[in-house]
Design a protein around this motif. Structure first.
Motif, PDB file in Angstrom:
ATOM      1  N   ILE A 129      33.755  50.026  31.897  1.00  0.00           N
ATOM      2  CA  ILE A 129      33.777  51.402  32.411  1.00  0.00           C
ATOM      3  C   ILE A 129      34.184  51.356  33.881  1.00  0.00           C
ATOM      4  N   GLY A 130      35.218  52.116  34.244  1.00  0.00           N
ATOM      5  CA  GLY A 130      35.664  52.160  35.640  1.00  0.00           C
ATOM      6  C   GLY A 130      36.374  50.864  36.037  1.00  0.00           C
ATOM      7  N   HIS A 131      36.457  50.625  37.350  1.00  0.00           N
ATOM      8  CA  HIS A 131      37.090  49.415  37.911  1.00  0.00           C
ATOM      9  C   HIS A 131      38.525  49.221  37.419  1.00  0.00           C
ATOM     10  N   ASP A 132      39.249  50.329  37.218  1.00  0.00           N
ATOM     11  CA  ASP A 132      40.616  50.244  36.687  1.00  0.00           C
ATOM     12  C   ASP A 132      41.522  49.393  37.574  1.00  0.00           C
ATOM     13  N   ASP A 133      41.346  49.515  38.904  1.00  0.00           N
ATOM     14  CA  ASP A 133      42.216  48.758  39.821  1.00  0.00           C
ATOM     15  C   ASP A 133      42.018  47.255  39.653  1.00  0.00           C
ATOM     16  N   VAL A 134      40.757  46.834  39.474  1.00  0.00           N
ATOM     17  CA  VAL A 134      40.461  45.405  39.305  1.00  0.00           C
ATOM     18  C   VAL A 134      41.014  44.908  37.962  1.00  0.00           C
ATOM     19  N   VAL A 135      40.771  45.694  36.904  1.00  0.00           N
ATOM     20  CA  VAL A 135      41.264  45.324  35.571  1.00  0.00           C
ATOM     21  C   VAL A 135      42.793  45.207  35.586  1.00  0.00           C
ATOM     22  N   ASN A 136      43.458  46.198  36.203  1.00  0.00           N
ATOM     23  CA  ASN A 136      44.929  46.157  36.273  1.00  0.00           C
ATOM     24  C   ASN A 136      45.424  44.916  37.005  1.00  0.00           C
ATOM     25  N   HIS A 137      44.747  44.601  38.107  1.00  0.00           N
ATOM     26  CA  HIS A 137      45.140  43.416  38.891  1.00  0.00           C
ATOM     27  C   HIS A 137      45.059  42.155  38.020  1.00  0.00           C
ATOM     28  N   LEU A 138      43.942  42.002  37.323  1.00  0.00           N
ATOM     29  CA  LEU A 138      43.725  40.797  36.511  1.00  0.00           C
ATOM     30  C   LEU A 138      44.704  40.738  35.336  1.00  0.00           C
ATOM     31  N   GLN A 139      44.923  41.894  34.687  1.00  0.00           N
ATOM     32  CA  GLN A 139      45.838  41.900  33.538  1.00  0.00           C
ATOM     33  C   GLN A 139      47.287  41.638  33.969  1.00  0.00           C
ATOM     34  N   ASN A 140      47.671  42.160  35.132  1.00  0.00           N
ATOM     35  CA  ASN A 140      49.018  41.879  35.650  1.00  0.00           C
ATOM     36  C   ASN A 140      49.192  40.400  35.946  1.00  0.00           C
ATOM     37  N   ALA A 141      48.138  39.797  36.524  1.00  0.00           N
ATOM     38  CA  ALA A 141      48.196  38.362  36.839  1.00  0.00           C
ATOM     39  C   ALA A 141      48.411  37.543  35.564  1.00  0.00           C
ATOM     40  N   ILE A 142      47.693  37.935  34.482  1.00  0.00           N
ATOM     41  CA  ILE A 142      47.845  37.219  33.197  1.00  0.00           C
ATOM     42  C   ILE A 142      49.267  37.411  32.663  1.00  0.00           C
ATOM     43  N   GLN A 143      49.723  38.664  32.668  1.00  0.00           N
ATOM     44  CA  GLN A 143      51.030  39.005  32.096  1.00  0.00           C
ATOM     45  C   GLN A 143      52.179  38.298  32.817  1.00  0.00           C
ATOM     46  N   MET A 144      52.061  38.239  34.144  1.00  0.00           N
ATOM     47  CA  MET A 144      53.159  37.665  34.933  1.00  0.00           C
ATOM     48  C   MET A 144      52.998  36.155  35.160  1.00  0.00           C
ATOM     49  N   GLY A 145      51.919  35.598  34.591  1.00  0.00           N
ATOM     50  CA  GLY A 145      51.684  34.159  34.761  1.00  0.00           C
ATOM     51  C   GLY A 145      51.377  33.784  36.197  1.00  0.00           C
ATOM     52  N   LYS A 146      50.761  34.724  36.939  1.00  0.00           N
ATOM     53  CA  LYS A 146      50.453  34.450  38.351  1.00  0.00           C
ATOM     54  C   LYS A 146      48.937  34.457  38.590  1.00  0.00           C
ATOM     55  N   VAL A 147      48.235  33.708  37.763  1.00  0.00           N
ATOM     56  CA  VAL A 147      46.776  33.642  37.890  1.00  0.00           C
ATOM     57  C   VAL A 147      46.425  32.745  39.068  1.00  0.00           C
ATOM     58  N   SER A 148      45.587  33.252  39.957  1.00  0.00           N
ATOM     59  CA  SER A 148      45.169  32.467  41.123  1.00  0.00           C
ATOM     60  C   SER A 148      44.145  31.417  40.684  1.00  0.00           C
ATOM     61  N   HIS A 149      43.983  30.396  41.496  1.00  0.00           N
ATOM     62  CA  HIS A 149      43.001  29.348  41.148  1.00  0.00           C
ATOM     63  C   HIS A 149      41.586  29.723  41.578  1.00  0.00           C
ATOM     64  N   ALA A 150      41.446  30.786  42.405  1.00  0.00           N
ATOM     65  CA  ALA A 150      40.097  31.175  42.847  1.00  0.00           C
ATOM     66  C   ALA A 150      40.029  32.666  43.146  1.00  0.00           C
ATOM     67  N   TYR A 151      38.972  33.294  42.650  1.00  0.00           N
ATOM     68  CA  TYR A 151      38.752  34.736  42.852  1.00  0.00           C
ATOM     69  C   TYR A 151      37.334  34.970  43.375  1.00  0.00           C
ATOM     70  N   ILE A 152      37.211  36.018  44.209  1.00  0.00           N
ATOM     71  CA  ILE A 152      35.876  36.490  44.601  1.00  0.00           C
ATOM     72  C   ILE A 152      35.720  37.891  44.020  1.00  0.00           C
ATOM     73  N   PHE A 153      34.706  38.079  43.179  1.00  0.00           N
ATOM     74  CA  PHE A 153      34.354  39.413  42.685  1.00  0.00           C
ATOM     75  C   PHE A 153      33.203  39.896  43.550  1.00  0.00           C
ATOM     76  N   ASN A 154      33.454  40.904  44.367  1.00  0.00           N
ATOM     77  CA  ASN A 154      32.450  41.347  45.328  1.00  0.00           C
ATOM     78  C   ASN A 154      31.954  42.756  44.981  1.00  0.00           C
ATOM     79  N   GLY A 155      30.653  42.904  44.780  1.00  0.00           N
ATOM     80  CA  GLY A 155      30.101  44.222  44.457  1.00  0.00           C
ATOM     81  C   GLY A 155      28.597  44.130  44.319  1.00  0.00           C
ATOM     82  N   GLU A 156      27.916  45.277  44.417  1.00  0.00           N
ATOM     83  CA  GLU A 156      26.454  45.215  44.397  1.00  0.00           C
ATOM     84  C   GLU A 156      25.930  44.767  43.032  1.00  0.00           C
ATOM     85  N   VAL A 157      24.668  44.371  43.011  1.00  0.00           N
ATOM     86  CA  VAL A 157      24.024  43.929  41.770  1.00  0.00           C
ATOM     87  C   VAL A 157      24.118  45.063  40.743  1.00  0.00           C
ATOM     88  N   GLY A 158      24.577  44.732  39.537  1.00  0.00           N
ATOM     89  CA  GLY A 158      24.692  45.747  38.484  1.00  0.00           C
ATOM     90  C   GLY A 158      26.040  46.449  38.436  1.00  0.00           C
TER      91      GLY A 158
END
Length: 329
Positions: A8-37
């Motif tokens: 639910i929500g977080h469309d910008d994050v989902v789009n970023h990750l799906q684009n990375a998969i589609q274009m074969g440009k997956v980074s070797h390290a990610y930080i997911f930053n957000g409050e608990v829950g």
């Protein structure tokens, strides 16, 4: 665990990750930053499943052998890092589970994915040890650092990761989720969604808790009695309530929401926009008594009380000042 389509929500994050998969440009390290829950774990696990999925789409298929293994939490190439001490992740935890392990090639999938929750608890030594791996990772390694405070990570780590900040989910999306998935009635979903302030995890917790409704009722009782009782009696009431496991900040949130309803009703004279529709009579009464400026003063005073408590100002004093403002206005 769920696929991207269930998030639910977080469309910008989902789009970023799906684009990375589609274009074969997956980074070797990610930080997911957000409050608990906020949904960091769901996003990280959906990403990990999609990367390993045998159908190679941008969303995990949930049917292939890899997805089934991930769903049952026994995928050999999706590693969730655990730690012995509750408040810190030490160098040994990182060395054994990640640094020594990362040189072993993936068993089945194209990637070896490490999910590290509560990354803000990494000690300095652990961060420095991790830095070497993040600087020169094997091509198949993907490290996902989940944190509620990205500032706790060394700048040398942050600068080598793609940081994805999770923003609050829209209130109406949270409300819809609660009505559809938790089967809450419209009115209850509205209150829980407003209180959760865009945090799906918090909204689910509230929806499942009988304590929340009781807490709201107690908060309103205090507000209704704020003119009749002596200041010290009100402070005692609040003290008794917060001596239990409930948090004073939750009461302050409820007070804020209630006075926002008062302000809204004063401006519109309409019930529809109110969060606490069942408090209509009290809200209407309060709106008559207070001026616009007065209600805004109260809302400001609740914010100040929160700041003072965070700065460890004496509890009784903070509450007395707050109730004085509620009375005066």
């Amino acid at each position: 665990m769920a696929g991207f389509h269930e998030i639910i929500g977080h469309d910008d994050v989902v789009n970023h990750l799906q684009n990375a998969i589609q274009m074969g440009k997956v980074s070797h390290a990610y930080i997911f930053n957000g409050e608990v829950g906020a949904g960091k774990k769901m996003l990280a696990s959906a990403f990990a499943m999609a990367l390993q999925c045998e159908k190679h789409g941008t969303d995990p298929c949930m049917e292939c052998d890899s997805c089934k293994r991930a769903l049952s939490k026994n995928h050999p190439d999706i590693i969730t890092i655990t730690h012995e001490k509750p408040n810190s992740i030490g160098i040994e935890d990182i060395r054994i589970q990640l640094i020594d392990d990362v040189s072993i090639k993936p068993y089945t999938g194209p990637y070896k994915i490490y999910i590290l929750n509560e990354a803000e608890k990494l000690t300095l030594q652990a961060q420095n040890a991790l830095l070497k791996t993040i600087e020169e990772p094997p091509a198949y390694a993907v490290i996902l650092l989940l944190t509620s405070n990205a500032d706790a990570l060394l700048p040398t780590i942050s600068s080598r990761c793609v940081t994805l900040n999770l923003r609050p989910v829209k209130e109406n999306e949270v409300k819809e989720y609660l009505m559809e998935h938790m089967h809450l009635p419209d009115y209850q979903a509205q209150i829980d969604a407003a209180f959760a302030q865009g945090n799906i995890g918090k909204a689910k917790q509230i929806a499942e808790s009988t304590e929340f409704a009781e807490m709201a009722e107690r908060a309103f009782r205090i507000l209704r009695k704020s003119n009749e009782l002596e200041l010290y009696e009100l402070v005692e009431m609040i003290k008794e309530l917060t001596a239990e496991k409930q948090n004073i900040y939750d009461y302050l949130d409820l007070f804020t929401m209630w006075f926002r309803d008062v302000l809204l009703f004063k401006a519109t004279k309409e019930v529809d926009g109110l969060i606490f529709k069942d408090q209509y009579n009290y809200i209407k009464e309060r709106a008559k008594k207070s001026s616009y400026e007065g209600i805004e003063n109260i809302i400001d005073a609740i914010g100040k009380a929160r700041e003072r408590l965070h700065s460890n100002v004496n509890f009784d004093l903070v509450m007395e000042l707050l109730f004085m403002t509620i009375r005066e206005n």
